[in-house]
Design an enzyme around this catalytic site. Structure first.
Site, PDB file in Angstrom:
ATOM      1  N   PHE A  10      42.709  38.136  50.408  1.00 38.77           N
ATOM      2  CA  PHE A  10      42.265  38.076  49.017  1.00 38.77           C
ATOM      3  C   PHE A  10      40.754  38.323  48.943  1.00 38.77           C
ATOM      4  O   PHE A  10      40.087  38.555  49.937  1.00 38.77           O
ATOM      5  CB  PHE A  10      42.650  36.724  48.406  1.00 38.77           C
ATOM      6  CG  PHE A  10      44.073  36.649  47.898  1.00 38.77           C
ATOM      7  CD1 PHE A  10      45.028  37.591  48.240  1.00 38.77           C
ATOM      8  CD2 PHE A  10      44.455  35.612  47.047  1.00 38.77           C
ATOM      9  CE1 PHE A  10      46.334  37.509  47.757  1.00 38.77           C
ATOM     10  CE2 PHE A  10      45.751  35.520  46.553  1.00 38.77           C
ATOM     11  CZ  PHE A  10      46.691  36.453  46.906  1.00 38.77           C
ATOM     12  N   SER A  11      40.217  38.186  47.734  1.00 40.11           N
ATOM     13  CA  SER A  11      38.843  38.641  47.484  1.00 40.11           C
ATOM     14  C   SER A  11      37.792  37.914  48.304  1.00 40.11           C
ATOM     15  O   SER A  11      37.983  36.775  48.739  1.00 40.11           O
ATOM     16  CB  SER A  11      38.527  38.507  46.002  1.00 40.11           C
ATOM     17  OG  SER A  11      39.158  39.554  45.313  1.00 40.11           O
ATOM     18  N   TRP A  61      44.343  41.368  34.206  1.00 42.24           N
ATOM     19  CA  TRP A  61      45.678  40.791  34.378  1.00 42.24           C
ATOM     20  C   TRP A  61      46.388  40.783  33.016  1.00 42.24           C
ATOM     21  O   TRP A  61      45.780  40.512  31.995  1.00 42.24           O
ATOM     22  CB  TRP A  61      45.594  39.373  34.927  1.00 42.24           C
ATOM     23  CG  TRP A  61      44.998  39.344  36.302  1.00 42.24           C
ATOM     24  CD1 TRP A  61      43.811  38.777  36.662  1.00 42.24           C
ATOM     25  CD2 TRP A  61      45.537  39.929  37.490  1.00 42.24           C
ATOM     26  NE1 TRP A  61      43.585  38.980  38.007  1.00 42.24           N
ATOM     27  CE2 TRP A  61      44.625  39.681  38.533  1.00 42.24           C
ATOM     28  CE3 TRP A  61      46.707  40.659  37.781  1.00 42.24           C
ATOM     29  CZ2 TRP A  61      44.840  40.128  39.847  1.00 42.24           C
ATOM     30  CZ3 TRP A  61      46.911  41.105  39.087  1.00 42.24           C
ATOM     31  CH2 TRP A  61      45.995  40.826  40.089  1.00 42.24           C
ATOM     32  N   GLU A  72      37.666  32.079  38.996  1.00 37.75           N
ATOM     33  CA  GLU A  72      37.806  33.042  40.088  1.00 37.75           C
ATOM     34  C   GLU A  72      36.495  33.817  40.265  1.00 37.75           C
ATOM     35  O   GLU A  72      35.671  33.897  39.360  1.00 37.75           O
ATOM     36  CB  GLU A  72      38.948  34.018  39.786  1.00 37.75           C
ATOM     37  CG  GLU A  72      40.304  33.321  39.628  1.00 37.75           C
ATOM     38  CD  GLU A  72      41.469  34.300  39.551  1.00 37.75           C
ATOM     39  OE1 GLU A  72      42.426  34.140  40.317  1.00 37.75           O
ATOM     40  OE2 GLU A  72      41.417  35.234  38.725  1.00 37.75           O
ATOM     41  N   ASN A  81      42.839  45.967  42.614  1.00 38.90           N
ATOM     42  CA  ASN A  81      42.192  45.110  41.626  1.00 38.90           C
ATOM     43  C   ASN A  81      40.747  44.832  42.038  1.00 38.90           C
ATOM     44  O   ASN A  81      39.972  45.796  42.135  1.00 38.90           O
ATOM     45  CB  ASN A  81      43.024  43.876  41.230  1.00 38.90           C
ATOM     46  CG  ASN A  81      43.551  42.999  42.334  1.00 38.90           C
ATOM     47  OD1 ASN A  81      44.461  43.375  43.051  1.00 38.90           O
ATOM     48  ND2 ASN A  81      43.010  41.815  42.488  1.00 38.90           N
ATOM     49  N   ASP A  82      40.352  43.606  42.258  1.00 38.11           N
ATOM     50  CA  ASP A  82      38.925  43.261  42.346  1.00 38.11           C
ATOM     51  C   ASP A  82      38.098  44.116  43.313  1.00 38.11           C
ATOM     52  O   ASP A  82      38.529  44.369  44.443  1.00 38.11           O
ATOM     53  CB  ASP A  82      38.747  41.833  42.869  1.00 38.11           C
ATOM     54  CG  ASP A  82      39.639  40.820  42.207  1.00 38.11           C
ATOM     55  OD1 ASP A  82      40.379  41.155  41.283  1.00 38.11           O
ATOM     56  OD2 ASP A  82      39.593  39.657  42.651  1.00 38.11           O
ATOM     57  N   TRP A 116      50.797  45.009  42.147  1.00 36.55           N
ATOM     58  CA  TRP A 116      50.144  44.031  43.015  1.00 36.55           C
ATOM     59  C   TRP A 116      51.132  43.571  44.079  1.00 36.55           C
ATOM     60  O   TRP A 116      52.335  43.466  43.811  1.00 36.55           O
ATOM     61  CB  TRP A 116      49.654  42.846  42.170  1.00 36.55           C
ATOM     62  CG  TRP A 116      48.803  41.883  42.930  1.00 36.55           C
ATOM     63  CD1 TRP A 116      47.462  41.967  43.135  1.00 36.55           C
ATOM     64  CD2 TRP A 116      49.227  40.693  43.595  1.00 36.55           C
ATOM     65  NE1 TRP A 116      47.025  40.913  43.889  1.00 36.55           N
ATOM     66  CE2 TRP A 116      48.088  40.106  44.187  1.00 36.55           C
ATOM     67  CE3 TRP A 116      50.464  40.059  43.769  1.00 36.55           C
ATOM     68  CZ2 TRP A 116      48.139  38.918  44.924  1.00 36.55           C
ATOM     69  CZ3 TRP A 116      50.514  38.884  44.503  1.00 36.55           C
ATOM     70  CH2 TRP A 116      49.362  38.323  45.069  1.00 36.55           C
ATOM     71  N   ARG A 128      39.228  30.068  46.355  1.00 36.28           N
ATOM     72  CA  ARG A 128      39.190  31.475  46.813  1.00 36.28           C
ATOM     73  C   ARG A 128      37.928  32.221  46.370  1.00 36.28           C
ATOM     74  O   ARG A 128      37.149  31.736  45.591  1.00 36.28           O
ATOM     75  CB  ARG A 128      40.426  32.215  46.316  1.00 36.28           C
ATOM     76  CG  ARG A 128      40.676  32.149  44.829  1.00 36.28           C
ATOM     77  CD  ARG A 128      41.991  32.876  44.482  1.00 36.28           C
ATOM     78  NE  ARG A 128      42.338  32.746  43.082  1.00 36.28           N
ATOM     79  CZ  ARG A 128      43.110  31.791  42.583  1.00 36.28           C
ATOM     80  NH1 ARG A 128      43.638  30.889  43.373  1.00 36.28           N
ATOM     81  NH2 ARG A 128      43.358  31.736  41.279  1.00 36.28           N
ATOM     82  N   ASP A 129      37.806  33.420  46.910  1.00 38.65           N
ATOM     83  CA  ASP A 129      36.804  34.417  46.523  1.00 38.65           C
ATOM     84  C   ASP A 129      35.378  34.037  46.948  1.00 38.65           C
ATOM     85  O   ASP A 129      34.458  33.978  46.121  1.00 38.65           O
ATOM     86  CB  ASP A 129      36.868  34.685  45.005  1.00 38.65           C
ATOM     87  CG  ASP A 129      38.286  34.942  44.519  1.00 38.65           C
ATOM     88  OD1 ASP A 129      39.117  35.395  45.341  1.00 38.65           O
ATOM     89  OD2 ASP A 129      38.584  34.680  43.345  1.00 38.65           O
TER      90      ASP A 129
END
Ligand code: FRU
Length: 477
Positions: A95-96, A298, A215, A35-36, A60, A159-160
């Site tokens: 995660f990202s 998504w 996000e 994904n990202d 995922w 996050r991210d």
């Protein structure tokens, strides 16, 4: 006795079993789910792109950071997986996050996702770093996490991190959520990437339709303004806008570092297609702001999953500020011209009904110019068949909208008061990216058809004169 243990990074655990939808010139996984885009950077003479990656399945799952490099932003090659979810502070997913180059070191600043059941949703999210001096092997910092908890007035959705440097200070923005479940972006600063101070909220819900959690934020200067680009979840559909489950868009405004004040205009989608999310930008050494998005969404269907892979990234796009200073325009980077192979056509064509070209759409760039003043037809554009349906890109003169319709699921935007519509379209084996009038409207969508379709032009309810060029695009894989 001395034992020498050599760890060899794996690049893929599951195999691709069918090539029918594999892309020819986009970043995709060698097998497994992506994904990202993460960690976009330029280090030691190479561009680096990392991505959220599950090597063991086409769904995922435990997030790793996959890794590709390029010297020209066009031809990519796989490197070993950069980050594994193998420490207590990232055990349920790396995660990202993003990357920064400083003093000959490439640092990754990423989200550690940890499920321990004690927070809302069962997870908490913190910030970690990992560094590399060769751009291939990464060491996680022994002092991780570097941001061990989220702001007290926010939730554990945190996050991210996207990092940058300004006047010798490092800054990072993170996606977060207020306690009353509105999206927001928070800002931290640091002098060494290891110790971070909370500055405050950079932007948040303001009685508008901007969703429940933001996000993948990016904050950067562009053409004398500042842009906050992010991916809100939970936005409600509003006419032609926000047709996807989650969307990706931006605010444009002015920013004062001294007071952390960001005053901005309304939220606009950056890409209007069926499949675009979680984009990340970085500044290339020549100063261009370059963006790559996840070319999926998504909630989307992934017909390639039974084939052992899923997901891809868009072509790199150059961002510029519109002439009136209110919007971001997005155009394919100039380097993509080097992918052109043979030219299929360069002609003016009168279309009345359907005009079948015999141009194959396996890996093709199309330039279509429509002088709208001379068009009698109501709808004019191009189309090609899909498994059970068709994909159409057209201008509707009556509604004055540019439309991308996939199996009749429409994404569209009003484009008024123009005399000429210029479309530059990148088609790959299962993707289409449409850039209209110098990138002022962009649509990205995946599509699925089990054979290589041919391009058709069409004009409904009248005649249209079109100018068409098309080129084959070379494979990079
Ligand atoms: C966005 C996202 C990020 C998260 C990552 C997990 O698509 O949900 O917020 O870090 O994907 O894979």
């Amino acid at each position: 006795m001395i034992f020498i243990v050599i760890f060899v990074g794996k690049t893929s655990a599951i195999n691709v079993t069918n090539n029918r939808y594999r892309l020819n010139y986009h970043i995709m996984s060698p097998g497994g789910w992506i994904n990202d885009p993460n960690g976009l950077s330029y280090f030691n003479g190479q561009y680096h792109v990392f991505f959220q990656y599950n090597p063991d399945s086409s769904s995922w799952g435990p997030m790793h950071w996959g890794h590709v490099v390029s010297t020209d932003l066009v031809h990519w090659k796989y490197l070993p997986i950069a980050l594994y979810p193998d420490h207590s502070y990232d055990k349920d997913g790396c995660f990202s996050g993003s990357a920064i180059v400083n003093n000959g070191v490439l640092s990754l600043v990423y989200t550690g996702n940890v499920n321990n059941g004690s927070f809302d949703g069962g997870f908490y999210q913190i910030v970690n770093i990992a560094t590399s001096t060769d751009g291939v092997n990464f060491q996680k910092f022994s002092g991780n996490p570097v941001i061990a908890t989220w702001p007290v007035d926010g939730t554990n959705n945190f996050r991210d991190p996207k990092v940058w440097q300004n006047n010798g200070t490092f800054y990072v923005v993170l996606g977060n959520q207020s306690k009353d479940r509105h999206g927001r972006v928070v800002l931290y600063k640091s002098s060494d990437l290891k110790t971070w101070t909370y500055v405050g909220v950079l932007a948040e819900y303001n009685n508008d339709n901007t969703g429940t959690m933001w996000e993948c934020p990016n904050f950067f200067s562009l053409g004398g303004k500042y842009a906050l680009l992010f991916s809100p979840q939970g936005i409600e559909r509003d006419g032609d806008r926000f047709g996807n489950l989650d969307v990706n868009g931006y605010f444009i405004g002015d920013y004062q570092y001294a007071t952390n004040e960001f005053t901005h205009g309304p939220f606009y989608e950056i890409d209007l297609g069926h499949d675009f999310y979680a984009a990340q930008m970085f500044q290339a050494p020549d100063g261009r702001s370059i963006l790559i998005g996840w070319m999926d969404m998504w909630g989307a269907q992934f017909p390639e999953q039974p084939d052992g892979w899923a997901g891809a990234l868009t072509i790199p796009r150059e961002l510029t500020l519109s002439a009136d200073g209110t919007r971001i325009n997005m155009s394919p980077i100039a380097e993509l011209l080097t992918l052109r192979g043979n030219q299929y056509i360069n002609s003016n064509i009168e279309v009345d009904g359907v005009y079948n070209t015999n141009i194959p759409l396996g890996s093709t760039e199309i330039l279509l110019q429509i002088a709208l003043v001379n068009v009698q037809a109501r709808k004019v554009g191009l189309k090609f068949p899909l498994n059970n349906g068709e994909l159409r890109v057209y201008y509707d003169k009556q509604t004055q909208k540019l439309v991308v319709s996939r199996k009749k699921v429409v994404r569209q935007v009003a484009i008024n008061n123009i005399s000429v519509l210029n479309l530059r379209i990148f088609v790959d084996r299962s993707s289409i990216e449409v850039f209209a009038n110098n990138g002022s409207a962009v649509f990205t969508s995946r599509f699925y058809v089990d054979y290589i379709p041919n391009l058709s032009l069409f004009a409904e309810y009248g005649v249209a004169n079109l100018s068409l060029q098309a080129f084959s695009l070379n494979k990079i894989w």
